[in-house]
Design a protein around this motif. Structure first.
Motif, PDB file in Angstrom:
ATOM      1  N   TYR A   1      -1.883  -2.978   9.002  1.00  0.00           N
ATOM      2  CA  TYR A   1      -0.223  -2.769   8.337  1.00  0.00           C
ATOM      3  C   TYR A   1      -0.587  -4.545   7.708  1.00  0.00           C
ATOM      4  O   TYR A   1      -1.140  -4.946   7.490  1.00  0.00           O
ATOM      5  CB  TYR A   1       0.644  -3.561   9.284  1.00  0.00           C
ATOM      6  CG  TYR A   1       0.353  -4.270   9.596  1.00  0.00           C
ATOM      7  CD1 TYR A   1       1.696  -5.479  10.013  1.00  0.00           C
ATOM      8  CD2 TYR A   1      -0.411  -5.495  10.780  1.00  0.00           C
ATOM      9  CE1 TYR A   1       1.751  -7.120  10.652  1.00  0.00           C
ATOM     10  CE2 TYR A   1      -0.218  -6.443  11.673  1.00  0.00           C
ATOM     11  CZ  TYR A   1       1.289  -7.165  10.655  1.00  0.00           C
ATOM     12  OH  TYR A   1       1.360  -8.374  11.983  1.00  0.00           O
TER      13      TYR A   1
ATOM     14  N   TYR B   1       3.661   0.650   6.452  1.00  0.00           N
ATOM     15  CA  TYR B   1       1.929   1.080   7.235  1.00  0.00           C
ATOM     16  C   TYR B   1       1.779   1.017   7.746  1.00  0.00           C
ATOM     17  O   TYR B   1       1.803  -0.458   8.216  1.00  0.00           O
ATOM     18  CB  TYR B   1       1.004   1.661   6.649  1.00  0.00           C
ATOM     19  CG  TYR B   1      -0.149   1.980   6.681  1.00  0.00           C
ATOM     20  CD1 TYR B   1       0.349   3.975   7.044  1.00  0.00           C
ATOM     21  CD2 TYR B   1      -1.216   1.673   7.489  1.00  0.00           C
ATOM     22  CE1 TYR B   1      -1.327   4.081   7.654  1.00  0.00           C
ATOM     23  CE2 TYR B   1      -2.138   2.298   8.422  1.00  0.00           C
ATOM     24  CZ  TYR B   1      -2.035   3.424   8.719  1.00  0.00           C
ATOM     25  OH  TYR B   1      -3.250   3.941   8.937  1.00  0.00           O
TER      26      TYR B   1
ATOM     27  N   LYS C   1      -0.530   0.635  12.287  1.00  0.00           N
ATOM     28  CA  LYS C   1      -1.398   1.253  12.516  1.00  0.00           C
ATOM     29  C   LYS C   1      -1.971   0.364  14.058  1.00  0.00           C
ATOM     30  O   LYS C   1      -2.594  -0.533  13.930  1.00  0.00           O
ATOM     31  CB  LYS C   1      -2.105   2.002  12.150  1.00  0.00           C
ATOM     32  CG  LYS C   1      -3.715   2.606  13.067  1.00  0.00           C
ATOM     33  CD  LYS C   1      -3.253   4.501  12.904  1.00  0.00           C
ATOM     34  CE  LYS C   1      -3.729   5.467  12.622  1.00  0.00           C
ATOM     35  NZ  LYS C   1      -2.338   6.839  13.167  1.00  0.00           N
TER      36      LYS C   1
ATOM     37  N   SER D   1      -7.396   6.216  17.415  1.00  0.00           N
ATOM     38  CA  SER D   1      -6.498   6.134  16.606  1.00  0.00           C
ATOM     39  C   SER D   1      -7.498   4.686  15.193  1.00  0.00           C
ATOM     40  O   SER D   1      -6.998   4.605  13.844  1.00  0.00           O
ATOM     41  CB  SER D   1      -5.580   4.862  16.578  1.00  0.00           C
ATOM     42  OG  SER D   1      -6.545   3.950  17.617  1.00  0.00           O
TER      43      SER D   1
ATOM     44  N   GLU E   1      -9.017   7.845  12.665  1.00  0.00           N
ATOM     45  CA  GLU E   1      -7.151   7.515  11.975  1.00  0.00           C
ATOM     46  C   GLU E   1      -7.169   6.484  10.495  1.00  0.00           C
ATOM     47  O   GLU E   1      -6.766   6.884   9.560  1.00  0.00           O
ATOM     48  CB  GLU E   1      -6.163   8.653  12.364  1.00  0.00           C
ATOM     49  CG  GLU E   1      -6.685   9.241  13.556  1.00  0.00           C
ATOM     50  CD  GLU E   1      -5.497   9.729  14.408  1.00  0.00           C
ATOM     51  OE1 GLU E   1      -4.443   8.718  14.612  1.00  0.00           O
ATOM     52  OE2 GLU E   1      -5.270  10.952  15.122  1.00  0.00           O
ATOM     53  N   ALA E   2      -7.460   5.938  11.119  1.00  0.00           N
ATOM     54  CA  ALA E   2      -7.024   4.232  10.194  1.00  0.00           C
ATOM     55  C   ALA E   2      -7.980   4.569   8.471  1.00  0.00           C
ATOM     56  O   ALA E   2      -7.319   3.998   7.577  1.00  0.00           O
ATOM     57  CB  ALA E   2      -6.596   2.879  10.878  1.00  0.00           C
ATOM     58  N   ASN E   3      -8.777   4.859   9.618  1.00  0.00           N
ATOM     59  CA  ASN E   3      -9.959   4.649   7.958  1.00  0.00           C
ATOM     60  C   ASN E   3      -9.770   5.753   7.153  1.00  0.00           C
ATOM     61  O   ASN E   3     -10.157   5.622   6.056  1.00  0.00           O
ATOM     62  CB  ASN E   3     -11.284   4.564   8.544  1.00  0.00           C
ATOM     63  CG  ASN E   3     -11.413   2.956   9.071  1.00  0.00           C
ATOM     64  OD1 ASN E   3     -12.757   2.526   8.050  1.00  0.00           O
ATOM     65  ND2 ASN E   3     -12.357   3.343  10.430  1.00  0.00           N
TER      66      ASN E   3
ATOM     67  N   ASP F   1      -6.902   7.307   6.878  1.00  0.00           N
ATOM     68  CA  ASP F   1      -5.945   7.122   5.798  1.00  0.00           C
ATOM     69  C   ASP F   1      -6.305   5.959   4.483  1.00  0.00           C
ATOM     70  O   ASP F   1      -5.264   5.854   3.799  1.00  0.00           O
ATOM     71  CB  ASP F   1      -4.891   6.369   7.068  1.00  0.00           C
ATOM     72  CG  ASP F   1      -3.930   6.940   8.202  1.00  0.00           C
ATOM     73  OD1 ASP F   1      -3.654   8.499   7.800  1.00  0.00           O
ATOM     74  OD2 ASP F   1      -3.331   5.795   8.879  1.00  0.00           O
TER      75      ASP F   1
ATOM     76  N   GLU G   1      -6.516   8.101   1.638  1.00  0.00           N
ATOM     77  CA  GLU G   1      -4.738   8.210   1.088  1.00  0.00           C
ATOM     78  C   GLU G   1      -4.375   8.009   0.131  1.00  0.00           C
ATOM     79  O   GLU G   1      -4.997   6.641  -0.292  1.00  0.00           O
ATOM     80  CB  GLU G   1      -3.997   8.954   2.213  1.00  0.00           C
ATOM     81  CG  GLU G   1      -4.016   9.624   3.272  1.00  0.00           C
ATOM     82  CD  GLU G   1      -4.400  11.170   2.646  1.00  0.00           C
ATOM     83  OE1 GLU G   1      -4.069  11.403   1.833  1.00  0.00           O
ATOM     84  OE2 GLU G   1      -5.291  11.336   3.343  1.00  0.00           O
TER      85      GLU G   1
ATOM     86  N   LEU H   1      -1.839   4.240   0.597  1.00  0.00           N
ATOM     87  CA  LEU H   1      -1.911   3.668   1.033  1.00  0.00           C
ATOM     88  C   LEU H   1      -3.683   2.551   0.407  1.00  0.00           C
ATOM     89  O   LEU H   1      -3.664   1.345   0.448  1.00  0.00           O
ATOM     90  CB  LEU H   1      -2.987   3.826   1.864  1.00  0.00           C
ATOM     91  CG  LEU H   1      -3.116   2.906   3.453  1.00  0.00           C
ATOM     92  CD1 LEU H   1      -1.951   1.396   3.818  1.00  0.00           C
ATOM     93  CD2 LEU H   1      -3.506   3.429   4.544  1.00  0.00           C
ATOM     94  N   ASP H   2      -3.890   3.587  -0.543  1.00  0.00           N
ATOM     95  CA  ASP H   2      -5.524   2.931  -1.127  1.00  0.00           C
ATOM     96  C   ASP H   2      -4.639   1.959  -2.189  1.00  0.00           C
ATOM     97  O   ASP H   2      -5.481   0.548  -2.525  1.00  0.00           O
ATOM     98  CB  ASP H   2      -6.080   4.115  -1.835  1.00  0.00           C
ATOM     99  CG  ASP H   2      -7.089   3.576  -2.595  1.00  0.00           C
ATOM    100  OD1 ASP H   2      -7.989   2.549  -2.290  1.00  0.00           O
ATOM    101  OD2 ASP H   2      -7.510   3.625  -4.215  1.00  0.00           O
TER     102      ASP H   2
ATOM    103  N   HIS I   1     -14.546  13.061   2.029  1.00  0.00           N
ATOM    104  CA  HIS I   1     -13.720  12.488   2.765  1.00  0.00           C
ATOM    105  C   HIS I   1     -14.351  11.444   4.499  1.00  0.00           C
ATOM    106  O   HIS I   1     -14.405  11.473   5.082  1.00  0.00           O
ATOM    107  CB  HIS I   1     -12.503  13.554   3.708  1.00  0.00           C
ATOM    108  CG  HIS I   1     -11.511  13.195   4.261  1.00  0.00           C
ATOM    109  ND1 HIS I   1     -11.128  12.461   4.988  1.00  0.00           N
ATOM    110  CD2 HIS I   1     -10.444  13.290   2.660  1.00  0.00           C
ATOM    111  CE1 HIS I   1     -10.122  12.191   5.453  1.00  0.00           C
ATOM    112  NE2 HIS I   1      -8.971  12.225   3.882  1.00  0.00           N
TER     113      HIS I   1
END
Length: 382
Positions: A130, A241, A243, A250, A253-255, A257, A260, A263-264, A309
């Motif tokens: 975060y 954000y 996580k 998780s 998922e965070a990696n 994310d 996107e 977030l980038d 991805h």
């Protein structure tokens, strides 16, 4: 010496739910997002929030974490006054050394905090992803003349029973802390970020140390005791954000994310940078027949296959006709030709032979490949 606020970062977690990823290193030291380690996000938040007196409490497998933190240079915490200090457990007169809970970890380091005579103590975890301005939370704490402020985030109501839930009045004054309630009253979950008035907390810690029935934990013991005493506790709502990467799912998922766009952009922000050690590596090499889409490829990598991805760390090699999709590949791993890697996490320094298939797309969580199980996949195992 007097410092307004001292930060204490709890970074001793074993992270057993991350399996092989934390077999030899502490959870905050796990690689993340191509070029970071998980702890980089909290350290960067401290630096960007201009909180420069920080104690990092380590415990489980601290060697790599200690080396990564060093003197705190990447985060501007290498200072003559204040700066960063790594605080390991040490034996007291009774022979006890390991921290017995989150509150006990702070109690065992009262001497470190007292030397700065702070007005406020900021307590953080080193295993969340975060970006947060702690000064804004501190301003909120001061404005309400609070004894303690706990940062909260809104989680889906159906997931609220997994968290410590704070029940509040309309002005966010806390009247109840509900640890993993079967029937939650709301969905404001504790983020494990606390600001305390140090002199107030110090008394509670000393009394808690004497309580043989206590688990010496902030959520289970200190916070409920303060509420019982009608102390002024407030919830600070965070809307960005966040996580908790405490499970394989998780973490994956965070990696993902990071791929996107929003977030980038957040991570590449010039006003709130995320710092880490910068490796001196050549640019990534992309072969003539390679295909890349929605992926993060770090320097020093050699890519000849099809990457979709996925997050590839530095010095990764992917051979010809290999497909990598929805995957995370840690540094210096080599994936041979004609392989299929889907919804998987490949740990560092692995050598995946030609023609191997590792496909977790139909599984509940990604497949993690490391020293413990690589033979199952490279010697004919499925």
């Amino acid at each position: 010496m007097s410092t307004e606020v001292v930060g204490m970062l709890l970074a001793g977690g074993k992270g057993t739910r991350l399996g092989q990823l934390t077999k030899k290193i502490a959870k905050p030291a796990v690689p993340f997002g191509g070029k970071y380690r998980i702890i980089d996000f909290t350290l960067s938040n401290l630096s960007n929030s201009e909180i420069t007196t920080v104690g990092v409490l380590v415990q489980y497998a601290p060697l790599l974490l200690n080396r990564h933190i060093g003197m705190g240079k990447p985060w501007g915490l290498d200072r003559q006054e204040g700066g960063i200090s790594v605080l390991a457990p040490f034996a007291d007169q009774t022979g006890a050394s390991w921290f017995e809970g989150t509150a006990d970890a702070i109690t065992k380091n009262i001497h470190f905090i007292d030397q700065y005579d702070p007005e406020y103590l900021l307590i953080l975890s080193g295993d969340h992803i975060y970006q947060m301005d702690y000064q804004q939370m501190l301003d909120f704490h001061k404005e309400r003349n609070a004894d303690a402020t706990i940062s909260v985030i809104e989680v889906p109501m159906e997931e609220a029973s997994r968290f410590g839930i704070l029940n509040t009045e309309e002005d966010y004054k806390i009247y109840e802390f509900d640890e993993k309630p079967a029937e939650p009253k709301n969905n404001l979950a504790s983020m494990g970020i606390y600001i305390f008035n140090w002199k107030v907390l110090r008394e509670y810690l000393i009394n808690d140390e004497k309580d043989t029935a206590s688990e010496h934990d902030f959520g289970n013991d200190i916070i409920p005791k303060m509420l019982d005493d009608d102390r002024q506790l407030y919830a600070y709502r965070f809307d960005g954000y966040w996580k908790d990467v405490g499970t394989i799912q998780s973490y994956w998922e965070a990696n993902m994310d990071l791929l996107e766009e929003d977030l980038d952009k957040l991570l590449s922000s010039k006003t709130w940078p995320t710092y880490s050690h910068e490796l001196n590596l050549p640019p990534q090499y992309i072969g003539q027949n390679a295909e890349l889409s929605e992926s993060l490829i770090c320097p020093g990598s050699f890519i000849f296959g099809k990457i979709k991805h996925s997050v590839l760390f530095s010095e990764v090699t992917v051979g010809e006709n290999t497909v990598v999709e929805d995957a995370i590949i840690h540094p210096r791993t080599v994936v041979g030709k004609d392989c299929i890697i889907r919804k998987a996490i490949l740990m560092h320094d692995l050598d995946i032979p030609d023609g191997v298939t590792i496909d977790g797309s139909n599984k509940a969580e990604p497949i993690v490949i490391g020293p413990d199980n690589i033979a199952d996949y490279t010697n004919g195992g499925k």
